[in-house]
Design a protein around this motif. Sequence first.
Motif, PDB file in Angstrom:
ATOM      1  N   UNK A 176      -6.894   1.189   7.472  1.00 27.31           N
ATOM      2  CA  UNK A 176      -6.752  -0.147   8.039  1.00 27.31           C
ATOM      3  C   UNK A 176      -5.311  -0.421   8.457  1.00 27.31           C
ATOM      4  N   UNK A 177      -4.357   0.102   7.706  1.00 21.97           N
ATOM      5  CA  UNK A 177      -2.955  -0.110   8.064  1.00 21.97           C
ATOM      6  C   UNK A 177      -2.627   0.560   9.388  1.00 21.97           C
ATOM      7  N   UNK A 178      -3.249   1.706   9.649  1.00 24.36           N
ATOM      8  CA  UNK A 178      -3.039   2.393  10.916  1.00 24.36           C
ATOM      9  C   UNK A 178      -3.657   1.589  12.057  1.00 24.36           C
ATOM     10  N   UNK A 179      -4.851   1.039  11.829  1.00 23.97           N
ATOM     11  CA  UNK A 179      -5.490   0.209  12.850  1.00 23.97           C
ATOM     12  C   UNK A 179      -4.663  -1.043  13.128  1.00 23.97           C
ATOM     13  N   UNK A 209       0.838  -1.203   0.000  1.00 27.97           N
ATOM     14  CA  UNK A 209       0.000   0.000   0.000  1.00 27.97           C
ATOM     15  C   UNK A 209       0.873   1.253   0.000  1.00 27.97           C
ATOM     16  N   UNK A 210       1.883   1.251   0.851  1.00 34.70           N
ATOM     17  CA  UNK A 210       2.720   2.444   0.959  1.00 34.70           C
ATOM     18  C   UNK A 210       3.662   2.603  -0.228  1.00 34.70           C
ATOM     19  N   UNK A 211       3.987   1.520  -0.891  1.00 30.26           N
ATOM     20  CA  UNK A 211       4.771   1.631  -2.125  1.00 30.26           C
ATOM     21  C   UNK A 211       3.957   2.318  -3.216  1.00 30.26           C
ATOM     22  N   UNK A 212       2.667   1.962  -3.298  1.00 25.98           N
ATOM     23  CA  UNK A 212       1.795   2.605  -4.288  1.00 25.98           C
ATOM     24  C   UNK A 212       1.555   4.066  -3.906  1.00 25.98           C
ATOM     25  N   UNK A 213       1.349   4.328  -2.618  1.00 24.19           N
ATOM     26  CA  UNK A 213       1.214   5.719  -2.163  1.00 24.19           C
ATOM     27  C   UNK A 213       2.435   6.535  -2.553  1.00 24.19           C
ATOM     28  N   UNK A 214       3.603   5.971  -2.327  1.00 21.93           N
ATOM     29  CA  UNK A 214       4.839   6.687  -2.634  1.00 21.93           C
ATOM     30  C   UNK A 214       4.907   7.035  -4.112  1.00 21.93           C
ATOM     31  N   UNK A 215       4.505   6.093  -4.964  1.00 22.41           N
ATOM     32  CA  UNK A 215       4.532   6.345  -6.408  1.00 22.41           C
ATOM     33  C   UNK A 215       3.572   7.471  -6.780  1.00 22.41           C
ATOM     34  N   UNK A 250       9.605   9.617   3.232  1.00 18.72           N
ATOM     35  CA  UNK A 250       8.444   9.755   4.123  1.00 18.72           C
ATOM     36  C   UNK A 250       7.643   8.466   4.144  1.00 18.72           C
ATOM     37  N   UNK A 251       7.353   7.915   2.969  1.00 15.68           N
ATOM     38  CA  UNK A 251       6.543   6.701   2.890  1.00 15.68           C
ATOM     39  C   UNK A 251       7.296   5.450   3.354  1.00 15.68           C
ATOM     40  N   UNK A 252       8.585   5.384   3.054  1.00 16.48           N
ATOM     41  CA  UNK A 252       9.390   4.251   3.525  1.00 16.48           C
ATOM     42  C   UNK A 252       9.418   4.209   5.051  1.00 16.48           C
ATOM     43  N   UNK A 253       9.604   5.378   5.660  1.00 18.09           N
ATOM     44  CA  UNK A 253       9.635   5.454   7.111  1.00 18.09           C
ATOM     45  C   UNK A 253       8.279   5.125   7.711  1.00 18.09           C
ATOM     46  N   UNK A 254       7.211   5.638   7.082  1.00 20.00           N
ATOM     47  CA  UNK A 254       5.857   5.379   7.576  1.00 20.00           C
ATOM     48  C   UNK A 254       5.544   3.886   7.560  1.00 20.00           C
ATOM     49  N   UNK A 255       5.854   3.226   6.450  1.00 17.29           N
ATOM     50  CA  UNK A 255       5.594   1.787   6.336  1.00 17.29           C
ATOM     51  C   UNK A 255       6.412   1.007   7.354  1.00 17.29           C
ATOM     52  N   UNK A 256       7.666   1.380   7.510  1.00 21.71           N
ATOM     53  CA  UNK A 256       8.534   0.682   8.480  1.00 21.71           C
ATOM     54  C   UNK A 256       8.008   0.842   9.899  1.00 21.71           C
ATOM     55  N   UNK A 257       7.519   2.040  10.234  1.00 22.42           N
ATOM     56  CA  UNK A 257       6.940   2.266  11.556  1.00 22.42           C
ATOM     57  C   UNK A 257       5.732   1.373  11.813  1.00 22.42           C
ATOM     58  N   UNK A 258       4.893   1.239  10.789  1.00 19.53           N
ATOM     59  CA  UNK A 258       3.643   0.494  10.965  1.00 19.53           C
ATOM     60  C   UNK A 258       3.865  -1.002  11.133  1.00 19.53           C
ATOM     61  N   UNK A 259       4.890  -1.541  10.520  1.00 24.60           N
ATOM     62  CA  UNK A 259       5.109  -2.994  10.584  1.00 24.60           C
ATOM     63  C   UNK A 259       6.187  -3.386  11.590  1.00 24.60           C
TER      64      UNK A 259
END
Length: 219
Positions: free
Chosen positions: A168-171, A89-95, A209-218
């Motif tokens: 949903x990823x945040x939840x 999801x965050x890879x697509x957001x980043x794009x 920004x998106x790489x860090x966000x995804x890493x934080x979530x997982x």
Amino acid sequence: MAGLTAPLLGLEKKSLREQALSALRTAITSGELEPGRHLVETELSEMLQISRGTLREALRQLEQEGLLSAGPRGRLSVRHLDEKEIRDIYAVRAALESLAARTLCELPDRQQVTESLHKAIDAMDAAASGSLEERIESDLEFHRTLCRLTGNETLLHSWESLEGSIRMSIMFAGLEKGVSNMSVDRHKDIVAAIDTGDAALARKTILEHMDTAAANLVA
């Protein structure tokens, strides 16, 4: 479904579908309807005081948004994301958002753009002491504004199709991890990069920004 509280306590008759959508969306993103929970139409329609036809319309919309998933025989349940799905999801957001940032950098007059983005950041700052839902919405509005300001409707529509999955990823991650991605300073960095007009810098800032966000979530 016993034990559910507002907003799943009944709706006014005006715009029932929209009210049902809002109530169910909030119940899902707040965790009141937890990931993996099967939805029973008869119970939900009675609880919301709407017809099953109206309820099904709302459920179809929530499925399209990525908040619900269909199992065997089409039975709907609250979607449960795994780590790979979140990274995807965050890879697509980043794009999408790096394309938006590049487009904004190419505008001849970026002052109006940066003013609009700073207003969105001010709204994030104001929501910092509010509920998780308010913080999520203000964060999403910043990124939605980033895409909307490009004037590219296809880009905006593509981004909006991810909104349910983002929620949903945040939840999935929980309050602490989700909030860590909503830092005002991190968003100011995006605006500052766009303000320079340097498309490569803006793209790099978004990707980080998106790489860090995804890493934080997982994590």
